[in-house]
Design a protein around this motif. Structure first.
Motif, PDB file in Angstrom:
ATOM      1  N   MET A   1       0.661  -1.154  -0.087  1.00 37.73           N
ATOM      2  CA  MET A   1       0.024   0.099  -0.073  1.00 37.73           C
ATOM      3  C   MET A   1       0.696   1.316   0.016  1.00 37.73           C
ATOM      4  SD  MET A   1      -3.196  -1.021   2.436  1.00 37.73           S
ATOM      5  CE  MET A   1      -2.320  -2.015   3.838  1.00 37.73           C
ATOM      6  N   PRO A   2       0.574   2.210  -0.776  1.00 35.11           N
ATOM      7  CA  PRO A   2       1.314   3.406  -0.906  1.00 35.11           C
ATOM      8  C   PRO A   2       1.231   4.488   0.300  1.00 35.11           C
ATOM      9  CG  PRO A   2      -0.743   3.786  -2.330  1.00 35.11           C
ATOM     10  CD  PRO A   2      -0.564   2.367  -1.696  1.00 35.11           C
ATOM     11  N   PHE A   3       1.458   3.938   1.284  1.00 40.52           N
ATOM     12  CA  PHE A   3       1.010   4.924   2.525  1.00 40.52           C
ATOM     13  C   PHE A   3       2.356   4.808   3.589  1.00 40.52           C
ATOM     14  CE2 PHE A   3      -3.301   3.156   1.426  1.00 40.52           C
ATOM     15  CZ  PHE A   3      -3.563   4.182   0.737  1.00 40.52           C
ATOM     16  N   ASP A   4       2.747   5.774   4.309  1.00 45.40           N
ATOM     17  CA  ASP A   4       3.661   5.881   5.275  1.00 45.40           C
ATOM     18  C   ASP A   4       3.088   4.975   6.360  1.00 45.40           C
ATOM     19  OD1 ASP A   4       5.248   7.600   3.676  1.00 45.40           O
ATOM     20  OD2 ASP A   4       4.227   9.438   4.675  1.00 45.40           O
ATOM     21  N   ASN A   5       4.083   4.606   7.194  1.00 45.04           N
ATOM     22  CA  ASN A   5       3.880   3.923   8.381  1.00 45.04           C
ATOM     23  C   ASN A   5       2.942   4.964   9.420  1.00 45.04           C
ATOM     24  OD1 ASN A   5       5.472   2.029   7.519  1.00 45.04           O
ATOM     25  ND2 ASN A   5       7.484   2.516   8.979  1.00 45.04           N
ATOM     26  N   ASN A   6       1.951   4.017  10.098  1.00 38.05           N
ATOM     27  CA  ASN A   6       1.416   4.864  11.122  1.00 38.05           C
ATOM     28  C   ASN A   6       0.237   5.775  10.562  1.00 38.05           C
ATOM     29  OD1 ASN A   6       2.861   2.989  13.081  1.00 38.05           O
ATOM     30  ND2 ASN A   6       4.304   4.787  13.211  1.00 38.05           N
ATOM     31  N   SER A   7      -0.265   5.381   9.436  1.00 33.08           N
ATOM     32  CA  SER A   7      -1.073   6.682   8.672  1.00 33.08           C
ATOM     33  C   SER A   7      -2.401   6.763   9.176  1.00 33.08           C
ATOM     34  CB  SER A   7      -0.841   6.355   7.036  1.00 33.08           C
ATOM     35  OG  SER A   7       0.515   6.587   6.584  1.00 33.08           O
ATOM     36  N   PHE A   8      -2.908   5.531   9.459  1.00 33.25           N
ATOM     37  CA  PHE A   8      -4.401   5.569   9.886  1.00 33.25           C
ATOM     38  C   PHE A   8      -4.757   5.456  11.291  1.00 33.25           C
ATOM     39  CE2 PHE A   8      -3.641   4.637   5.422  1.00 33.25           C
ATOM     40  CZ  PHE A   8      -4.512   5.562   4.792  1.00 33.25           C
ATOM     41  N   ASP A   9      -5.769   5.968  11.720  1.00 31.37           N
ATOM     42  CA  ASP A   9      -6.516   5.600  13.117  1.00 31.37           C
ATOM     43  C   ASP A   9      -7.262   4.389  12.811  1.00 31.37           C
ATOM     44  OD1 ASP A   9      -5.357   7.941  14.283  1.00 31.37           O
ATOM     45  OD2 ASP A   9      -7.004   8.856  13.128  1.00 31.37           O
ATOM     46  N   LYS A  10      -7.870   3.954  11.903  1.00 33.54           N
ATOM     47  CA  LYS A  10      -8.818   2.936  11.644  1.00 33.54           C
ATOM     48  C   LYS A  10      -8.666   2.363  10.297  1.00 33.54           C
ATOM     49  CE  LYS A  10     -12.492   4.286  14.887  1.00 33.54           C
ATOM     50  NZ  LYS A  10     -11.647   5.366  15.535  1.00 33.54           N
ATOM     51  N   VAL A  11      -8.746   1.058  10.213  1.00 35.60           N
ATOM     52  CA  VAL A  11      -8.704   0.314   9.095  1.00 35.60           C
ATOM     53  C   VAL A  11      -9.703  -0.670   8.895  1.00 35.60           C
ATOM     54  CG1 VAL A  11      -7.154  -1.093   7.250  1.00 35.60           C
ATOM     55  CG2 VAL A  11      -6.267   0.606   8.862  1.00 35.60           C
ATOM     56  N   ILE A  12     -10.530  -0.999   7.601  1.00 34.90           N
ATOM     57  CA  ILE A  12     -11.620  -2.065   7.780  1.00 34.90           C
ATOM     58  C   ILE A  12     -11.330  -2.701   6.224  1.00 34.90           C
ATOM     59  CG2 ILE A  12     -13.128  -0.048   6.842  1.00 34.90           C
ATOM     60  CD1 ILE A  12     -15.400  -1.593   8.281  1.00 34.90           C
ATOM     61  N   THR A  13     -11.805  -3.758   6.241  1.00 37.25           N
ATOM     62  CA  THR A  13     -11.964  -4.469   5.031  1.00 37.25           C
ATOM     63  C   THR A  13     -13.204  -5.233   5.040  1.00 37.25           C
ATOM     64  OG1 THR A  13     -11.142  -5.966   3.444  1.00 37.25           O
ATOM     65  CG2 THR A  13     -10.663  -6.492   5.458  1.00 37.25           C
ATOM     66  N   VAL A  14     -14.136  -4.908   4.194  1.00 39.87           N
ATOM     67  CA  VAL A  14     -15.384  -5.726   4.192  1.00 39.87           C
ATOM     68  C   VAL A  14     -15.733  -6.713   3.061  1.00 39.87           C
ATOM     69  CG1 VAL A  14     -17.849  -5.254   3.935  1.00 39.87           C
ATOM     70  CG2 VAL A  14     -16.428  -3.733   5.116  1.00 39.87           C
ATOM     71  N   GLU A  15     -15.854  -7.866   3.225  1.00 38.60           N
ATOM     72  CA  GLU A  15     -16.118  -8.754   2.273  1.00 38.60           C
ATOM     73  C   GLU A  15     -15.058  -8.964   1.076  1.00 38.60           C
ATOM     74  OE1 GLU A  15     -18.763 -10.998   2.004  1.00 38.60           O
ATOM     75  OE2 GLU A  15     -19.479  -9.898   4.147  1.00 38.60           O
ATOM     76  N   SER A  16     -13.752  -8.581   1.456  1.00 36.83           N
ATOM     77  CA  SER A  16     -12.598  -8.717   0.271  1.00 36.83           C
ATOM     78  C   SER A  16     -11.515  -9.689   1.120  1.00 36.83           C
ATOM     79  CB  SER A  16     -12.012  -7.306   0.368  1.00 36.83           C
ATOM     80  OG  SER A  16     -11.133  -7.167   1.171  1.00 36.83           O
ATOM     81  N   PHE A  17     -11.530  -9.916   2.312  1.00 39.17           N
ATOM     82  CA  PHE A  17     -10.555 -10.477   3.121  1.00 39.17           C
ATOM     83  C   PHE A  17     -10.406 -12.028   2.407  1.00 39.17           C
ATOM     84  CE2 PHE A  17      -8.405 -13.254   6.596  1.00 39.17           C
ATOM     85  CZ  PHE A  17      -7.405 -12.413   6.721  1.00 39.17           C
ATOM     86  N   TYR A  18     -11.659 -12.704   1.645  1.00 38.37           N
ATOM     87  CA  TYR A  18     -11.428 -13.820   1.056  1.00 38.37           C
ATOM     88  C   TYR A  18     -10.344 -13.987  -0.108  1.00 38.37           C
ATOM     89  CZ  TYR A  18     -16.507 -13.687   2.563  1.00 38.37           C
ATOM     90  OH  TYR A  18     -17.839 -13.289   3.374  1.00 38.37           O
ATOM     91  N   PHE A  19     -10.334 -12.827  -0.831  1.00 38.40           N
ATOM     92  CA  PHE A  19      -9.430 -12.832  -2.076  1.00 38.40           C
ATOM     93  C   PHE A  19      -8.055 -12.269  -1.778  1.00 38.40           C
ATOM     94  CE2 PHE A  19     -14.037 -11.641  -3.249  1.00 38.40           C
ATOM     95  CZ  PHE A  19     -14.195 -12.774  -3.841  1.00 38.40           C
ATOM     96  N   TRP A  20      -7.730 -12.096  -0.713  1.00 37.64           N
ATOM     97  CA  TRP A  20      -6.193 -11.444  -0.563  1.00 37.64           C
ATOM     98  C   TRP A  20      -5.287 -12.611  -0.796  1.00 37.64           C
ATOM     99  CZ3 TRP A  20      -5.678  -8.217   4.591  1.00 37.64           C
ATOM    100  CH2 TRP A  20      -6.637  -6.962   4.649  1.00 37.64           C
ATOM    101  N   PRO A  21      -4.133 -12.253  -1.639  1.00 32.99           N
ATOM    102  CA  PRO A  21      -3.370 -13.139  -2.084  1.00 32.99           C
ATOM    103  C   PRO A  21      -2.262 -13.894  -1.219  1.00 32.99           C
ATOM    104  CG  PRO A  21      -2.240 -10.814  -2.693  1.00 32.99           C
ATOM    105  CD  PRO A  21      -3.963 -10.878  -2.061  1.00 32.99           C
TER     106      PRO A  21
END
Length: 483
Positions: A382-402
């Motif tokens: 992901m094109p983000f710096d370390n510690n960039s977000f307070d909250k992260v979510i994934t909805v109905e996509s974890f099934y497909f992660w490589p």
């Protein structure tokens, strides 16, 4: 739908338009869907006498809930299937109202039938207008003396008066009886409705759901007296013209009553259910593509709305949260979260160009004002710096992660210290999966971990304070971990 579902709508302000009728389109849509097997009925504060007049264009013959749950009526015969009455204690309520100069309308059933009684020379303007609107109604029963108000088995009391006169009685009775205190949507007059404590739309809805052998309850409403109904349902939809208090309880907001919101939603839902298999295959759920992918994403926005709304309750939102949605799909999760953070910054990523376009279209206003950014990127890097977000979510996509183990470490990297990450899915490996679920897992090569496997994956990626949530009666899972 996979489960037998009861669709239950409020009438005034919801299924009825501002002319207090169901439109030709609503009549057509509901009759068509009912003829095709949909289980549909309504729950209203109206009596059966007036409810059947305003819904005479709908041919559904299922039992209906009237008087905010006082009765469940057989809509073919008019027979009361379930009845709820006050005991003798109701006399004290009426006497206390009269002592303060408030003359109620009292609904009762006796040998002569159902009546609403009122002292004819003690009408407020609001009561007079109500009586005039019921001209020719066989239940209309003006009486000369107060004693006549107590005739028959009483099940409902309404008072139409000034707010300052009625509010003290609402405060006094609300914990002893089921009370509704609100302005009438047509006249604007203040109403106080008093019913037995065991009377409510929600209790009657659950009774009707069981009576019809349904497994799920999906409801529609607009007013304060629909709140208890929303709280007992599996999914709840507020029309755009609904009060804000109800919208906060809703799974989602749909078009207004004057725009046939309920009927349009039902048509979309049933059609999506029928087309789900082919559209999903053509649209490619792993990486949506083409027009079929865009159509599939639109359907997913609706189908996943309930599980997403449930999962978001595990976040404690702050006004200035920095939030990332991984696999943002059709953009509905981003939209829901945007409503909860006034000064925050939301980012969505998806490695499907079609998903990015769909999310951008869904959230164009937030993107334009700089509150949201959606980019084409993969969870792998992901094109983000370390510690960039307070909250992260994934909805109905974890099934497909490589590579789930490696990808979770990437999530951990971009999450700030003290931040929370949640994984949302509508099935998990310990759920009682049906044949369609199993077929879908095989067809689309879905990764479907057990609850313990979710926990182990999060732990191995470095997350702490891990909690795995499920919902009774559903196959849903929400796995959360903190950094």
């Amino acid at each position: 739908m996979d489960k037998k579902t009861l669709y239950l709508s409020d009438l005034d302000g919801t299924l009825l338009n501002s002319s207090q009728v169901t439109s030709d389109y609503t009549n057509y849509a509901i009759n068509k869907l009912v003829n095709e097997g949909m289980i549909f009925s309504y729950a209203t504060a109206r009596s059966w006498n007036t409810a059947r007049k305003v819904t005479n264009g709908i041919s559904a013959s299922l039992p209906a809930i009237v008087y905010n749950g006082a009765f469940v009526i057989d809509t073919v015969s008019g027979k009361r299937l379930i009845s709820n009455y006050f005991g003798e204690e109701v006399r004290e309520v009426i006497e206390e109202l009269l002592e303060k100069g408030i003359y109620p309308t009292v609904y009762s059933v006796s040998e002569s039938g159902e009546k609403f009684s009122y002292v004819k020379d003690k009408l407020t303007k609001g009561m007079a207008d109500f009586v005039l609107s019921r001209k020719g109604d066989s239940r209309n029963n003006p009486v000369e003396s107060i004693s006549e108000l107590y005739t028959g088995k009483i099940f409902y009391i309404t008072c139409i008066d000034e707010t300052e006169n009625l509010k003290p009685f609402y405060d006094k009775y609300k914990n002893k009886y089921h009370c509704v205190f609100q302005n009438d949507i047509y006249s604007g007059e203040q109403w106080l409705e008093i019913m037995p404590m065991n009377v409510s739309k929600s209790k009657a809805a659950l009774q009707l759901k069981e009576y019809l052998g349904c497994e799920r309850l999906v409801v529609f409403g607009d007013a304060l007296n629909d709140i208890d109904l929303f709280e007992c349902a599996d999914e709840s939809y507020a029309v755009a013209n609904a009060v804000d208090e109800l919208k906060k309880k809703a799974t989602d907001i749909i078009e207004s009553n004057n725009a046939d919101g309920v009927a349009k939603w039902l048509i979309r839902r049933i059609n999506m259910s029928e087309q789900k298999k082919s559209i999903t295959e053509l649209g490619n759920p792993r990486k949506p593509q083409g027009d079929a992918g865009a159509e599939m994403l639109e359907g997913m926005n609706e189908r996943h709305s309930a599980v997403t709304g449930w999962a978001l309750s595990f976040f404690e939102f702050n006004e200035n949260d920095r939030i990332l949605d991984i696999g943002c799909g059709g953009g509905e999760t981003l939209r829901k979260m945007s409503e909860k953070v006034s000064d925050g910054k939301l980012t969505g990523i998806d490695y499907s160009e079609v998903s990015v376009r769909s999310s951008e279209k869904k959230n164009s206003k937030d993107i334009k004002n700089g509150k949201m950014n959606i980019i084409e990127a993969s969870v792998e890097k992901m094109p983000f710096d370390n510690n960039s977000f307070d909250k992260v979510i994934t909805v109905e996509s974890f099934y497909f992660w490589p590579d789930h183990a490696k990808n979770l470490k990437e999530v951990y990297r971009v999450l700030d210290k003290g931040g929370k990450f949640i994984i949302v899915a509508d099935i998990h490996g310990d759920a009682q999966l049906d044949e369609k679920d199993i077929e879908g897992i095989k067809k689309f090569d879905l990764f479907n971990p057990t609850l313990n496997e979710f926990k182990e994956l999060l732990e191995n990626a470095g997350f702490k304070d891990i909690s795995i949530h499920t919902k009774e009666g559903e196959k849903w899972v929400c796995a959360e971990g903190n950094k």
